[in-house]
Design an enzyme around this catalytic site. Structure first.
Site, PDB file in Angstrom:
ATOM      1  N   TYR A   1       0.839  -1.195   0.000  1.00 54.52           N
ATOM      2  CA  TYR A   1       0.000   0.000   0.000  1.00 54.52           C
ATOM      3  C   TYR A   1       0.880   1.254   0.000  1.00 54.52           C
ATOM      4  O   TYR A   1       0.657   2.187  -0.788  1.00 54.52           O
ATOM      5  CB  TYR A   1      -0.934   0.013   1.210  1.00 54.52           C
ATOM      6  CG  TYR A   1      -1.702   1.308   1.337  1.00 54.52           C
ATOM      7  CD1 TYR A   1      -2.829   1.546   0.553  1.00 54.52           C
ATOM      8  CD2 TYR A   1      -1.270   2.319   2.197  1.00 54.52           C
ATOM      9  CE1 TYR A   1      -3.514   2.739   0.627  1.00 54.52           C
ATOM     10  CE2 TYR A   1      -1.952   3.521   2.280  1.00 54.52           C
ATOM     11  CZ  TYR A   1      -3.078   3.728   1.498  1.00 54.52           C
ATOM     12  OH  TYR A   1      -3.748   4.931   1.568  1.00 54.52           O
TER      13      TYR A   1
ATOM     14  N   ARG B   1       1.329   8.142  12.822  1.00 53.38           N
ATOM     15  CA  ARG B   1       0.847   9.334  13.528  1.00 53.38           C
ATOM     16  C   ARG B   1      -0.666   9.425  13.514  1.00 53.38           C
ATOM     17  O   ARG B   1      -1.293   9.833  14.502  1.00 53.38           O
ATOM     18  CB  ARG B   1       1.438  10.583  12.865  1.00 53.38           C
ATOM     19  CG  ARG B   1       1.010  11.913  13.481  1.00 53.38           C
ATOM     20  CD  ARG B   1       1.265  13.051  12.517  1.00 53.38           C
ATOM     21  NE  ARG B   1       0.509  12.869  11.279  1.00 53.38           N
ATOM     22  CZ  ARG B   1       0.806  13.478  10.131  1.00 53.38           C
ATOM     23  NH1 ARG B   1       1.841  14.287  10.057  1.00 53.38           N
ATOM     24  NH2 ARG B   1       0.057  13.270   9.049  1.00 53.38           N
TER      25      ARG B   1
ATOM     26  N   ARG C   1     -10.790   3.697   7.904  1.00 56.56           N
ATOM     27  CA  ARG C   1      -9.828   3.409   6.831  1.00 56.56           C
ATOM     28  C   ARG C   1      -8.421   3.341   7.427  1.00 56.56           C
ATOM     29  O   ARG C   1      -7.542   4.129   7.098  1.00 56.56           O
ATOM     30  CB  ARG C   1      -9.877   4.500   5.754  1.00 56.56           C
ATOM     31  CG  ARG C   1      -9.815   5.924   6.314  1.00 56.56           C
ATOM     32  CD  ARG C   1      -9.790   6.976   5.202  1.00 56.56           C
ATOM     33  NE  ARG C   1      -9.786   8.324   5.738  1.00 56.56           N
ATOM     34  CZ  ARG C   1      -8.714   8.939   6.207  1.00 56.56           C
ATOM     35  NH1 ARG C   1      -7.556   8.318   6.204  1.00 56.56           N
ATOM     36  NH2 ARG C   1      -8.791  10.168   6.675  1.00 56.56           N
TER      37      ARG C   1
ATOM     38  N   PHE D   1      14.342  20.059  -1.414  1.00 55.54           N
ATOM     39  CA  PHE D   1      12.997  19.555  -1.692  1.00 55.54           C
ATOM     40  C   PHE D   1      12.813  18.158  -1.103  1.00 55.54           C
ATOM     41  O   PHE D   1      11.755  17.831  -0.565  1.00 55.54           O
ATOM     42  CB  PHE D   1      12.784  19.538  -3.211  1.00 55.54           C
ATOM     43  CG  PHE D   1      11.487  18.915  -3.648  1.00 55.54           C
ATOM     44  CD1 PHE D   1      10.306  19.641  -3.608  1.00 55.54           C
ATOM     45  CD2 PHE D   1      11.453  17.599  -4.110  1.00 55.54           C
ATOM     46  CE1 PHE D   1       9.105  19.070  -4.021  1.00 55.54           C
ATOM     47  CE2 PHE D   1      10.258  17.023  -4.529  1.00 55.54           C
ATOM     48  CZ  PHE D   1       9.081  17.760  -4.476  1.00 55.54           C
TER      49      PHE D   1
END
Length: 321
Positions: free
Chosen positions: A72, A132, A142, A209
């Site tokens: 996932y 978290r 979910r 980034f």
């Protein structure tokens, strides 16, 4: 690539607005170079196909296995890591050697089996968010914590919801924290790969980034580790600390200093009774060994540990009240 395509009546808030105005996204996409379009088309197609596998799954009690949990995370974040890696090269910011090394499936130390260092970067961020957001995700029906892990600790009701709002100092709270620490350790084992990936970057803006989310993730793991507040509300990194980290994420030395500090802090708080103590200590030690050359002064390190300890005590006292 139909510039007039849009969809209405689906989703809520920003998601709904995005679909309503999707034609704007298509117009931007069509202005990109062929190389960039090829990357985006390939990655989003694979991501959509992968996420479709989870549409019909009952995630009320989380994913089933650790492999499914990893899969996932691969679809929703690991493929983002791949897409960005390929775009960095396609846009001329990084070299072909960088892309090849980052995508090499033989490079990762972590055992997720989802690909190269680029996948570890994405999995580290996604796993941090999933850990978290335990309570919010469970309430929304979910959840993503893998049953293969949480079922070890949810011995009373045999439900993922057993961890929500445990009584302070109770056996339920102890088991909840043990499960939490187990998943944090699993995420920490991705850090060596993330450090290796960032060492390969040469463009300063690309480095920042990539580095800022990674440092925010390790700070979040430090915040949630062994913290009962994960099961009662939202745990966040303090804004002042976040700003300080962002301001110092312009070099490998800067980010390694943060990884070192948070690894030391977490190591100091591993409970003696934690069933995964040895594995957690090993994960922290691996990070410390990789980053010790850029460790802050001994005084700063001691203060970091002290502040972490005081914060943990204060959080627990708040939870008890």
């Amino acid at each position: 690539e139909d510039p007039s395509w849009s969809m209405d009546g689906v989703g809520e808030g920003d998601e709904k607005e995005l679909l309503q105005q999707f034609s704007k996204c298509v117009r931007v996409y069509q202005r990109l170079t062929p190389a960039s379009k090829a990357v985006i088309s390939d990655v989003t197609k694979r991501m959509g196909e992968g996420m479709a596998d989870f549409v019909d799954k009952d995630l009320g009690e989380g994913t089933q296995t650790v492999d499914e949990y990893n899969r996932y995370c691969y679809y929703v974040a690991g493929l983002v890591g791949e897409g960005l890696t390929r775009l960095f090269h396609a846009c001329g910011y990084e070299s072909a050697e960088f892309e090849k090394g980052a995508l090499d499936p033989s490079r990762p130390i972590a055992t997720h089996k989802q690909g190269g260092l680029d996948k570890s970067m994405g999995l580290f961020l996604q796993k941090t968010n999933i850990i978290r957001d335990y309570l919010e995700d469970y309430v929304d029906g979910r959840a993503f914590w893998p049953k293969e892990v949480w079922s070890i600790y949810a011995t009373e009701t045999k439900s993922l919801g057993e961890f929500a709002h445990p009584a302070p100092g109770s056996p339920e709270e102890a088991r909840s924290l043990a499960c939490l620490n187990h998943l944090v350790t699993d995420a920490l084992e991705l850090v060596p790969d993330c450090i290796s990936y960032m060492k390969m970057l040469t463009h300063q803006d690309i480095f920042r980034f990539c580095a800022i989310p990674q440092v925010m993730a390790i700070a979040t793991l430090d915040k949630v580790f062994n913290n009962p507040q994960v099961f009662t509300g939202v745990v966040k990194v303090r804004k002042g600390l976040a700003v300080k980290m962002i301001m110092t994420c312009d070099s490998q030395a800067g980010i390694e200093s943060w990884f070192y500090q948070f690894a030391v802090a977490m190591r100091s708080r591993v409970p003696a009774s934690d069933p995964n103590r040895k594995r957690t200590l090993a994960a922290c030690d691996a990070i410390i060994d990789l980053t010790k050359r850029n460790a802050p002064s001994q005084v700063i390190t001691m203060l970091t540990v002290l502040i972490a300890f005081v914060a943990a005590v204060f959080a627990y006292m708040q939870f008890m009240l």
